[in-house]
Design an enzyme around this catalytic site. Structure first.
Site, short mmCIF file in Angstrom:
data_model
loop_
_atom_site.label_atom_id
_atom_site.label_comp_id
_atom_site.label_asym_id
_atom_site.label_seq_id
_atom_site.Cartn_x
_atom_site.Cartn_y
_atom_site.Cartn_z
N LYS A 146 0.94 -1.19 -0.06
CA LYS A 146 -0.08 0.02 0.04
C LYS A 146 0.82 1.31 -0.02
CE LYS A 146 1.13 0.99 4.54
NZ LYS A 146 1.91 2.30 4.84
N ASP A 160 -1.69 -1.69 10.11
CA ASP A 160 -1.92 -1.66 8.58
C ASP A 160 -2.44 -3.01 8.19
OD1 ASP A 160 -0.57 0.55 8.53
OD2 ASP A 160 1.09 0.05 7.73
O1 C5P Z 1 1.24 -1.45 14.25
P1 C5P Z 1 2.36 -1.36 13.85
O2 C5P Z 1 3.02 -2.67 14.31
O3 C5P Z 1 2.47 -1.58 12.22
O4 C5P Z 1 3.36 -0.14 14.20
C1 C5P Z 1 4.60 -0.22 14.12
C2 C5P Z 1 4.98 1.19 14.95
O5 C5P Z 1 4.82 2.31 14.22
C3 C5P Z 1 4.50 1.05 16.35
O6 C5P Z 1 5.18 0.70 17.40
C4 C5P Z 1 4.33 2.68 16.89
O7 C5P Z 1 5.84 3.14 16.97
C5 C5P Z 1 4.28 3.26 15.25
N1 C5P Z 1 3.04 3.50 15.12
C6 C5P Z 1 2.46 4.61 15.81
N2 C5P Z 1 0.98 4.97 15.57
C7 C5P Z 1 0.16 4.46 14.49
C8 C5P Z 1 0.78 3.23 13.77
C9 C5P Z 1 2.19 2.91 14.35
O8 C5P Z 1 2.91 5.34 16.74
N3 C5P Z 1 -1.22 4.69 14.39
#
Ligand code: C5P
Length: 310
Positions: A17, A145
């Site tokens: 994406k 995501d």
């Molecule tokens: O959810 P995911 O593992 O993809 O997110 C990776 C990192 O991105 C999280 O640990 C966080 O540091 C950051 N993040 C964030 N706010 C979001 C999505 C991701 O701070 N809404």
């Protein structure tokens, strides 16, 4: 629990994406930020093949440097398979094969696509028949995501990016993606944004804890006009990504000089997404960037989410 399994192997394909709009608000206590984003699934896919096995195992192949892809419980596809097994009480394991095309740590949700594909593939392999709403819930637990990789298309993400609503996007959008050999860590880029904001360099006021996607972005998507969409592309993480990788700003400029309508860093980067007027223009932009030493490819959106191929 006994399940009706009718397949020896299941092959699922899930898209990478880009975030064509990404507004980042304040940081919750758990470290996640309030988001308002527009995802678009593009024609660059991860292929996941699963086979019956007593234990859980994973192999990864595909793009050049796979040295940073974990092959244990840190791997999102592995976690997805185990989470589904635990959720439905499946007693066996699975052998997972991931063929990557989406850059690792590129800001294009490649790991999330692997997780979404693994959920769909294992559900079909094991015959567990998990309802869509429950799949979405499991996906959201795996990462912000992952639900989008299940659904694909073009969608607005709010909350942490995991609360999805389809966006009405007509027509086809042509993008040139410029990838980097070395990835950027998503938490590091969010952390940099927090630091820049704390220094007062990025925002005058406190960042909001609830945000919306500007209506101009939604109207541009509905218009099917890339020139209108180009005017409203935006990414609050871009300054932080530029801080880590100043060359990305030059890459965007090179793309626009070569004929792209506009460019942005995708998600937390370092992939740069350049929106082009049509397929011919995108091919020219890709060729020009390749000629000046960049790794560039032409993709289009929106495409479907995780789907069973065979
Ligand atoms: O959810 P995911 O593992 O993809 O997110 C990776 C990192 O991105 C999280 O640990 C966080 O540091 C950051 N993040 C964030 N706010 C979001 C999505 C991701 O701070 N809404």
């Amino acid at each position: 629990m006994a399940f009706a399994s009718t397949f020896d192997a299941v092959h699922v394909r899930a898209p990478g994406k880009i975030n064509l709009y990404l507004g980042v608000g304040g940081r919750h206590d758990d470290g996640y930020h309030a988001l308002a984003t527009v995802f678009q699934a593009v024609s660059l896919y991860e292929d996941v093949i699963v086979r019956h096995a007593d234990d859980f195992s994973i192999t990864v192949s595909g793009i050049d440097d796979l040295s940073t892809v974990p092959l244990d419980d840190r791997n999102l596809a592995m976690r997805a398979a185990k989470m589904l097994a635990a959720a439905v009480g499946y007693q066996g394991g699975v052998a997972i094969e991931v063929h990557k095309s989406v850059p690792v740590a590129g800001g294009m949700g490649g790991g999330s696509a692997d997780a979404a594909a693994a959920l769909v593939a294992c559900d079909a392999l094991w015959g567990t028949g998990v309802p869509a709403a429950r799949m979405h819930e499991l996906a959201a637990r795996l990462g912000a995501d992952v639900p989008f990789a299940l659904h694909g298309g073009t969608a607005v993400g709010t909350g942490r990016g995991d609360q999805l609503n389809p966006a009405l996007a007509r027509g086809r959008f042509d993008w040139v993606l410029v990838t980097s050999d070395e990835g950027l860590s998503t938490p590091a880029v969010y952390g940099r944004l927090d630091a820049l904001r704390a220094e007062g360099e990025a925002l005058a006021d406190d960042p909001p804890m609830s945000l919306d996607v500007p209506v101009g972005v939604l109207h541009a998507l509905r218009s099917a006009d890339p020139a209108r969409l180009a005017e409203v592309l935006d990414n609050d993480l871009q300054e932080a990504a530029f801080f880590e990788r100043p060359d990305l700003a030059q890459t965007i400029r090179a793309g626009v000089d070569a004929g792209a309508l506009q460019g942005i860093v995708s998600g937390s980067g370092p992939t740069v997404a350049l929106l082009c007027a049509d397929p011919e223009s995108a091919a020219r932009v890709r060729d020009a960037l390749e000629a000046s030493g960049h790794d560039a490819m032409h993709v289009h959106g929106a495409v479907h989410g995780a789907r069973i191929i065979s």
